[in-house]
Design a protein around this motif. Structure first.
Motif, PDB file in Angstrom:
ATOM      1  N   GLU A   5       0.968   4.074  -2.014  1.00  0.00           N
ATOM      2  CA  GLU A   5      -0.223   3.367  -2.484  1.00  0.00           C
ATOM      3  C   GLU A   5      -0.731   2.407  -1.411  1.00  0.00           C
ATOM      4  OE1 GLU A   5      -3.337   2.839  -3.934  1.00  0.00           O
ATOM      5  OE2 GLU A   5      -2.236   4.547  -4.733  1.00  0.00           O
ATOM      6  N   PHE A   6       0.199   1.744  -0.749  1.00  0.00           N
ATOM      7  CA  PHE A   6      -0.156   0.816   0.333  1.00  0.00           C
ATOM      8  C   PHE A   6      -0.888   1.565   1.458  1.00  0.00           C
ATOM      9  CE2 PHE A   6       1.584  -0.741   4.515  1.00  0.00           C
ATOM     10  CZ  PHE A   6       0.690  -1.787   4.667  1.00  0.00           C
ATOM     11  N   VAL A   7      -0.352   2.716   1.838  1.00  0.00           N
ATOM     12  CA  VAL A   7      -0.965   3.497   2.921  1.00  0.00           C
ATOM     13  C   VAL A   7      -2.381   3.906   2.526  1.00  0.00           C
ATOM     14  CG1 VAL A   7      -0.858   5.691   4.181  1.00  0.00           C
ATOM     15  CG2 VAL A   7       1.214   4.341   3.885  1.00  0.00           C
ATOM     16  N   ASN A  61      -9.464   1.000   3.200  1.00  0.00           N
ATOM     17  CA  ASN A  61     -10.004  -0.167   3.867  1.00  0.00           C
ATOM     18  C   ASN A  61     -10.606   0.208   5.236  1.00  0.00           C
ATOM     19  OD1 ASN A  61     -10.262  -3.086   4.125  1.00  0.00           O
ATOM     20  ND2 ASN A  61      -8.697  -2.878   5.712  1.00  0.00           N
ATOM     21  N   THR A  62      -9.918   1.085   5.956  1.00  0.00           N
ATOM     22  CA  THR A  62     -10.425   1.564   7.251  1.00  0.00           C
ATOM     23  C   THR A  62     -11.762   2.270   7.049  1.00  0.00           C
ATOM     24  OG1 THR A  62      -8.165   1.931   7.982  1.00  0.00           O
ATOM     25  CG2 THR A  62      -9.867   3.066   9.225  1.00  0.00           C
ATOM     26  N   ASP A  63     -11.833   3.126   6.053  1.00  0.00           N
ATOM     27  CA  ASP A  63     -13.085   3.847   5.781  1.00  0.00           C
ATOM     28  C   ASP A  63     -14.218   2.879   5.443  1.00  0.00           C
ATOM     29  OD1 ASP A  63     -11.825   6.240   6.247  1.00  0.00           O
ATOM     30  OD2 ASP A  63     -11.458   6.702   4.137  1.00  0.00           O
ATOM     31  N   VAL A  66       0.682   0.503   9.761  1.00  0.00           N
ATOM     32  CA  VAL A  66       0.726   0.864   8.334  1.00  0.00           C
ATOM     33  C   VAL A  66       1.700   2.034   8.122  1.00  0.00           C
ATOM     34  CG1 VAL A  66      -0.643   1.899   6.477  1.00  0.00           C
ATOM     35  CG2 VAL A  66      -1.550  -0.037   7.760  1.00  0.00           C
ATOM     36  N   PHE A  67       1.553   3.063   8.938  1.00  0.00           N
ATOM     37  CA  PHE A  67       2.429   4.233   8.797  1.00  0.00           C
ATOM     38  C   PHE A  67       3.897   3.876   9.086  1.00  0.00           C
ATOM     39  CE2 PHE A  67      -1.250   7.365   9.899  1.00  0.00           C
ATOM     40  CZ  PHE A  67      -1.671   7.310   8.584  1.00  0.00           C
ATOM     41  N   PHE A  68       4.079   2.898   9.942  1.00  0.00           N
ATOM     42  CA  PHE A  68       5.448   2.545  10.347  1.00  0.00           C
ATOM     43  C   PHE A  68       6.146   1.599   9.374  1.00  0.00           C
ATOM     44  CE2 PHE A  68       6.801   3.396  14.931  1.00  0.00           C
ATOM     45  CZ  PHE A  68       6.195   4.638  14.931  1.00  0.00           C
ATOM     46  N   TRP A  69       5.391   0.914   8.547  1.00  0.00           N
ATOM     47  CA  TRP A  69       5.942  -0.224   7.814  1.00  0.00           C
ATOM     48  C   TRP A  69       7.221   0.107   7.033  1.00  0.00           C
ATOM     49  CZ3 TRP A  69       6.759  -4.991   8.041  1.00  0.00           C
ATOM     50  CH2 TRP A  69       7.009  -5.786   6.921  1.00  0.00           C
ATOM     51  N   ALA A  70       7.161   1.067   6.155  1.00  0.00           N
ATOM     52  CA  ALA A  70       8.347   1.342   5.321  1.00  0.00           C
ATOM     53  C   ALA A  70       9.531   1.866   6.141  1.00  0.00           C
ATOM     54  CB  ALA A  70       7.987   2.306   4.191  1.00  0.00           C
ATOM     55  N   PRO A  71       9.330   2.859   7.023  1.00  0.00           N
ATOM     56  CA  PRO A  71      10.495   3.297   7.797  1.00  0.00           C
ATOM     57  C   PRO A  71      11.060   2.200   8.705  1.00  0.00           C
ATOM     58  CG  PRO A  71       8.509   4.495   8.482  1.00  0.00           C
ATOM     59  CD  PRO A  71       8.157   3.720   7.269  1.00  0.00           C
ATOM     60  N   ALA A 124      -1.500  -4.357  -2.266  1.00  0.00           N
ATOM     61  CA  ALA A 124      -0.687  -3.257  -2.797  1.00  0.00           C
ATOM     62  C   ALA A 124       0.516  -3.796  -3.574  1.00  0.00           C
ATOM     63  CB  ALA A 124      -0.232  -2.358  -1.657  1.00  0.00           C
ATOM     64  N   GLY A 125       0.516  -5.113  -3.827  1.00  0.00           N
ATOM     65  CA  GLY A 125       1.568  -5.722  -4.658  1.00  0.00           C
ATOM     66  C   GLY A 125       2.902  -5.901  -3.934  1.00  0.00           C
ATOM     67  N   GLN A 126       2.873  -5.872  -2.588  1.00  0.00           N
ATOM     68  CA  GLN A 126       4.141  -5.989  -1.861  1.00  0.00           C
ATOM     69  C   GLN A 126       4.382  -7.385  -1.301  1.00  0.00           C
ATOM     70  OE1 GLN A 126       5.463  -2.761   0.312  1.00  0.00           O
ATOM     71  NE2 GLN A 126       4.688  -1.368  -1.220  1.00  0.00           N
ATOM     72  N   VAL A 127       3.358  -8.239  -1.374  1.00  0.00           N
ATOM     73  CA  VAL A 127       3.525  -9.647  -0.988  1.00  0.00           C
ATOM     74  C   VAL A 127       2.915 -10.433  -2.141  1.00  0.00           C
ATOM     75  CG1 VAL A 127       2.577 -11.439   0.547  1.00  0.00           C
ATOM     76  CG2 VAL A 127       3.467  -9.318   1.524  1.00  0.00           C
ATOM     77  N   ASP A 128       3.595 -11.540  -2.560  1.00  0.00           N
ATOM     78  CA  ASP A 128       3.042 -12.186  -3.766  1.00  0.00           C
ATOM     79  C   ASP A 128       1.725 -12.891  -3.474  1.00  0.00           C
ATOM     80  OD1 ASP A 128       3.628 -14.981  -3.165  1.00  0.00           O
ATOM     81  OD2 ASP A 128       5.713 -14.293  -3.240  1.00  0.00           O
TER      82      ASP A 128
END
Ligand code: ATP
Ligand code: MG
Length: 457
Positions: free
Chosen positions: A293-295, A301-303, A320-325, A410-414
């Motif tokens: 969802e974040f991606v 947003n880019t669009d 963005v693509f790298f964040w989770a891994p 995306a709800g990942q930071v408060d």
């Protein structure tokens, strides 16, 4: 000189005659004749074409050469979109083109192209080229069927067959403003479908990047990829691993910075092509719906930014693509060795880049700031003291902040953290000092020693 539209495939100069003899010897298939759509029956107007492109076309034509606009610009003009760049195809050799234009430079060693420059605009002018997919020409393909040689001049009838999709193989003739359609491209544009020219398996094996181009055009133009091509993509998706990593970076930019990044991403995932480009990211997308969802939020947003004419940087999307891994790997590294969260993130990003570069080679000017942007994320949790306050002056603060805001959406930071850093940027220096509970400069205990000026001698 007779009208090139009428003279069709007659060869008038010595070069063309020599060319024809050569092609005959190679056993090329007989030239087919195009469907010629007159100006009155199509919507491409000269108003859609840049003046620079028109100048090139007219001068070539007046000098007795065939001169066509070809590729994306004709397709986009037919769709009522505004073409952004213009490609010219001609039977003049690159040297003959150069002789006509002072502002012309020849580029490319393997296949020479003429670049005619008008200020910042470059009109790429290519001599008709023969396709390399003749059965008799095995030497032009490697073991996997990839094209390794594609540098034979040809006629327009041959130039057509080396192009990828039917919608990209339309030729706008400056002689009478007609469109030459050899592959039923106009109909496919009307049907909004992407059809590969020739046998899909052969064409994708020749150049696996065409799979990414299919997805890119489907997303950008809102076209459907026809079933035969879809099937062939499923069969050959692994061949993307053989494409040089540098070429894939260009393709990555085109896919994600053309205004349809979210749709492109969805299609890449649907066709199982994304895993070929970003394997570690793909794994996380499968495991963690919140990351997916974040991606998608970031791509949306880019669009939006592109639609509003704002700039976008690839380093942000790579981040963005790298964040989770990266986060996952950073946790592992921290459990092995004592280090700060920031250090672990930076180290993990470095390691992952090492693997990723084998797929898509990304220039340092993007990867270095990307690592910094990710490594700065833990600093948003720290909201007291001088170090926290100085974070606002960090050269990567803006990028790190935008990234954190996306995470928050995306709800990942408060939300409180996001609001804090949004508010604090609007504050005066005095207010900030209060917010971060930093003592005022006057209350500084340490006194600066004053240097005495020496008296002039
Ligand atoms: P865009 O709007 O993205 O510029 P385009 O169709 O103009 O789309 P380009 O990459 O500029 O794409 O290429 C110009 C033309 O060259 C294409 O329309 C197509 O005819 C041909 N072409 C480009 N790449 C390939 C390829 N990999 N295989 C075959 N033909 C290609
Ligand atoms: Mg183009």
């Amino acid at each position: 000189m007779s009208d090139p539209a009428q003279r069709g495939c007659y060869y008038t100069d010595a070069f063309s005659i020599a060319k024809r003899c050569f092609l005959k010897k190679r056993g090329t298939k007989k030239p087919s004749s195009p469907k010629i759509i007159p100006r009155s029956a199509h919507t491409v107007s000269r108003n859609d074409i840049s003046n620079s492109a028109l100048k090139v076309l007219y001068r070539l034509h007046k000098s007795g050469y065939q001169a066509f606009l070809v590729g994306g610009c004709v397709r986009d003009a037919l769709l009522g979109l505004h073409p952004k760049d213009f490609d010219v195809a001609t039977d003049a050799t690159p040297e003959e083109v150069r002789a006509l234009f002072d502002n012309c430079r020849l580029i490319g060693r393997r296949f020479r192209l003429a670049h005619v420059r008008f200020g910042r605009e470059i009109i790429e002018t290519a001599t008709f080229r023969a396709a390399a997919n003749h059965a008799a020409d095995d030497a032009a393909h490697d073991d996997e069927g990839r094209i390794i040689r594609d540098n034979v001049y040809g006629s327009i009838e041959e130039d057509v067959w080396r192009r990828d999709f039917t919608c990209n193989a339309l030729y706008y003739n400056i002689a009478d403003f007609s469109i030459w359609d050899y592959t039923n491209g106009v109909n496919d544009i009307q049907q909004r479908q992407l059809v590969l020219i020739g046998d899909p398996d052969t064409r994708l094996r020749e150049d696996p990047v065409r799979m990414l181009r299919a997805v890119r055009f489907a997303a950008k133009l809102d076209f459907t990829i026809v079933k035969s091509v879809e099937k062939s993509i499923r069969k050959h998706k692994d061949l993307l691993a053989n494409v040089p990593a540098a070429r894939l970076f260009d393709e990555f930019l085109k896919m994600f910075q053309a205004g349809a990044a979210e749709k492109t991403f969805d299609l890449l995932r649907e066709h199982e092509l994304f895993v070929q480009l970003f394997p570690a990211t793909d794994q996380e997308l499968n495991d963690d719906p919140a990351f997916a969802e974040f991606v998608r939020a970031a791509l949306r947003n880019t669009d939006r930014r592109i639609a509003a004419g704002q700039s976008v940087t690839p380093m942000f999307l790579i981040g963005v693509f790298f964040w989770a891994p990266v986060k996952r790997l950073a946790e592992i590294r921290r459990s092995e060795e004592k280090m700060s969260e920031s250090q672990a993130l930076s180290l993990a990003a470095y390691e992952l880049l090492g693997q990723q570069q084998r797929r898509i080679s990304m220039p340092k000017r993007f990867t270095v700031p990307m690592r910094e942007m990710l490594a700065l994320q833990p600093r948003f949790e720290n909201q007291r003291g001088k170090r926290a306050m100085n974070f606002l002056e960090h050269r990567r603060f803006r990028a790190a902040y935008d990234f954190m805001m996306l995470l928050s959406e995306a709800g990942q930071v408060d939300k409180a953290t996001a609001d804090f850093w949004t508010q604090v940027q609007k504050q005066s220096a005095v207010e900030r000092a209060r917010t971060f509970e930093v003592e005022k400069p006057a209350g500084n205990k340490r006194r600066r020693r004053r240097r005495r000026r020496r008296a002039p001698q």
